[in-house]
Design a protein around this motif. Structure first.
Motif, PDB file in Angstrom:
ATOM      1  N   ALA A   9       0.741  -1.266  -0.093  1.00  0.00           N
ATOM      2  CA  ALA A   9      -0.017   0.052   0.000  1.00  0.00           C
ATOM      3  C   ALA A   9       0.684   1.350  -0.109  1.00  0.00           C
ATOM      4  CB  ALA A   9      -0.930  -0.003   1.139  1.00  0.00           C
ATOM      5  N   HIS A  10       2.051   1.247   0.627  1.00  0.00           N
ATOM      6  CA  HIS A  10       2.767   2.294   0.988  1.00  0.00           C
ATOM      7  C   HIS A  10       3.482   2.653  -0.872  1.00  0.00           C
ATOM      8  CE1 HIS A  10       6.576   4.729   1.626  1.00  0.00           C
ATOM      9  NE2 HIS A  10       7.159   3.728   0.832  1.00  0.00           N
ATOM     10  N   HIS A  11       3.874   1.601  -1.380  1.00  0.00           N
ATOM     11  CA  HIS A  11       4.261   1.860  -2.668  1.00  0.00           C
ATOM     12  C   HIS A  11       3.105   2.261  -3.803  1.00  0.00           C
ATOM     13  CE1 HIS A  11       8.590   0.783  -2.270  1.00  0.00           C
ATOM     14  NE2 HIS A  11       8.205  -0.059  -1.478  1.00  0.00           N
ATOM     15  N   LEU A  12       1.800   1.705  -3.605  1.00  0.00           N
ATOM     16  CA  LEU A  12       0.769   2.204  -4.328  1.00  0.00           C
ATOM     17  C   LEU A  12       0.541   3.868  -4.183  1.00  0.00           C
ATOM     18  CD1 LEU A  12      -1.904  -0.800  -3.769  1.00  0.00           C
ATOM     19  CD2 LEU A  12      -0.083  -0.427  -5.682  1.00  0.00           C
ATOM     20  N   PHE A  13       0.574   4.057  -2.858  1.00  0.00           N
ATOM     21  CA  PHE A  13       0.729   5.518  -2.578  1.00  0.00           C
ATOM     22  C   PHE A  13       1.594   6.406  -3.403  1.00  0.00           C
ATOM     23  CE2 PHE A  13       1.075   9.407   0.347  1.00  0.00           C
ATOM     24  CZ  PHE A  13      -0.116  10.007  -0.321  1.00  0.00           C
ATOM     25  N   THR A  14       2.879   5.851  -3.426  1.00  0.00           N
ATOM     26  CA  THR A  14       4.029   6.351  -3.926  1.00  0.00           C
ATOM     27  C   THR A  14       3.773   6.609  -5.707  1.00  0.00           C
ATOM     28  OG1 THR A  14       5.635   5.970  -2.390  1.00  0.00           O
ATOM     29  CG2 THR A  14       6.415   6.468  -4.478  1.00  0.00           C
ATOM     30  N   ILE A  15       3.173   5.375  -6.170  1.00  0.00           N
ATOM     31  CA  ILE A  15       3.145   5.375  -7.558  1.00  0.00           C
ATOM     32  C   ILE A  15       2.038   6.480  -7.792  1.00  0.00           C
ATOM     33  CG2 ILE A  15       2.168   3.940  -9.246  1.00  0.00           C
ATOM     34  CD1 ILE A  15       3.283   1.521  -7.748  1.00  0.00           C
ATOM     35  N   PHE A  16       0.803   6.466  -7.081  1.00  0.00           N
ATOM     36  CA  PHE A  16      -0.156   7.397  -7.211  1.00  0.00           C
ATOM     37  C   PHE A  16       0.480   8.974  -7.095  1.00  0.00           C
ATOM     38  CE2 PHE A  16      -3.090  10.543  -5.494  1.00  0.00           C
ATOM     39  CZ  PHE A  16      -4.232  10.345  -6.234  1.00  0.00           C
ATOM     40  N   GLN A  17       1.455   9.166  -6.357  1.00  0.00           N
ATOM     41  CA  GLN A  17       1.801  10.487  -6.078  1.00  0.00           C
ATOM     42  C   GLN A  17       2.816  10.888  -7.345  1.00  0.00           C
ATOM     43  OE1 GLN A  17       3.801   9.778  -2.362  1.00  0.00           O
ATOM     44  NE2 GLN A  17       2.669  11.566  -1.650  1.00  0.00           N
TER      45      GLN A  17
END
Length: 155
Positions: A141-149
Motif C-alpha cells: 500500500a505504501h508503494h501504491l501511494f508512491t505510484i499514485f503520487q
C-alpha cells in the motif's frame, strides 16, 4: 488465527490497483524518476513484483526453519532486482498477478499452527506468518501511494 477477511481481501485485490493507477499514463511518465537516484513509478512496480518473490521465499523459510531471522530487504542492494527494473509494465503486471495467486494459495492453505509460526523482522521483531502477511500488504500500500503520487504529480 486464520486469515481474517480484511487481510484476505487486500491480498486478493489490492495489487489490482496498480493497473488502475497507471491507466492512460505515458511510458515517459512511468519511467521518469522524480529526481535522479529515486525510483520511478515503473521502478516501484518492479519492486513490488520482486518483493512478492522475496515474501514467498520468507514464508517458506518460516515454515521450514525455527524462527528464521531476516535482514531488511533493500531493492537497490538486491542484484536480482536489476532485471525487474528492465521489464515493461505489462510483463510486471502479469508477473504480479501470477505470483499473487501463488501467495494467496500458499497462505490460504496454512493451518492455524502454521500461520502462528515466527520469523524475525529486523525492525518489528518476532512476527507470525499472519503478521508478515499484514506487513506485506501494508508495504505494498505504501508503494501504491508512491505510484499514485508519481503519476499524478505536476508535469
Amino acid at each position: 488465527m486464520s486469515l481474517y477477511t480484511s487481510l484476505s481481501e487486500r491480498l486478493k485485490t489490492q495489487h489490482l490497483t496498480i493497473e488502475q493507477l497507471v491507466a492512460y499514463i505515458s511510458n515517459d511518465k512511468l519511467i521518469t524518476p522524480p529526481v535522479p537516484g529515486k525510483w520511478s513509478a515503473l521502478d516501484n512496480i518492479a519492486h513490488l513484483a520482486r518483493y512478492q518473490k522475496i515474501f514467498t521465499d520468507r514464508i517458506h523459510l518460516i515454515l521450514n526453519e525455527d524462527t528464521p531471522v531476516f535482514d531488511r530487504y533493500t531493492g537497490d542492494l538486491d542484484p536480482e532486482f536489476i532485471p525487474f527494473k528492465s521489464m515493461g509494465l505489462r510483463e510486471l503486471l502479469d508477473m504480479i498477478n501470477t505470483d499473487r495467486t501463488t501467495i494467496i494459495d500458499l497462505l490460504s492453505g496454512l493451518s492455524d499452527t502454521e500461520l502462528s509460526r515466527i520469523g524475525v523482522h529486523p525492525k518489528y521483531g518476532r512476527l507470525t506468518i499472519l503478521k508478515w502477511a499484514e506487513f506485506f500488504v501494508l508495504h505494498e500500500a505504501h508503494h501504491l501511494f508512491t505510484i499514485f503520487q508519481l503519476v499524478n504529480g505536476a508535469e
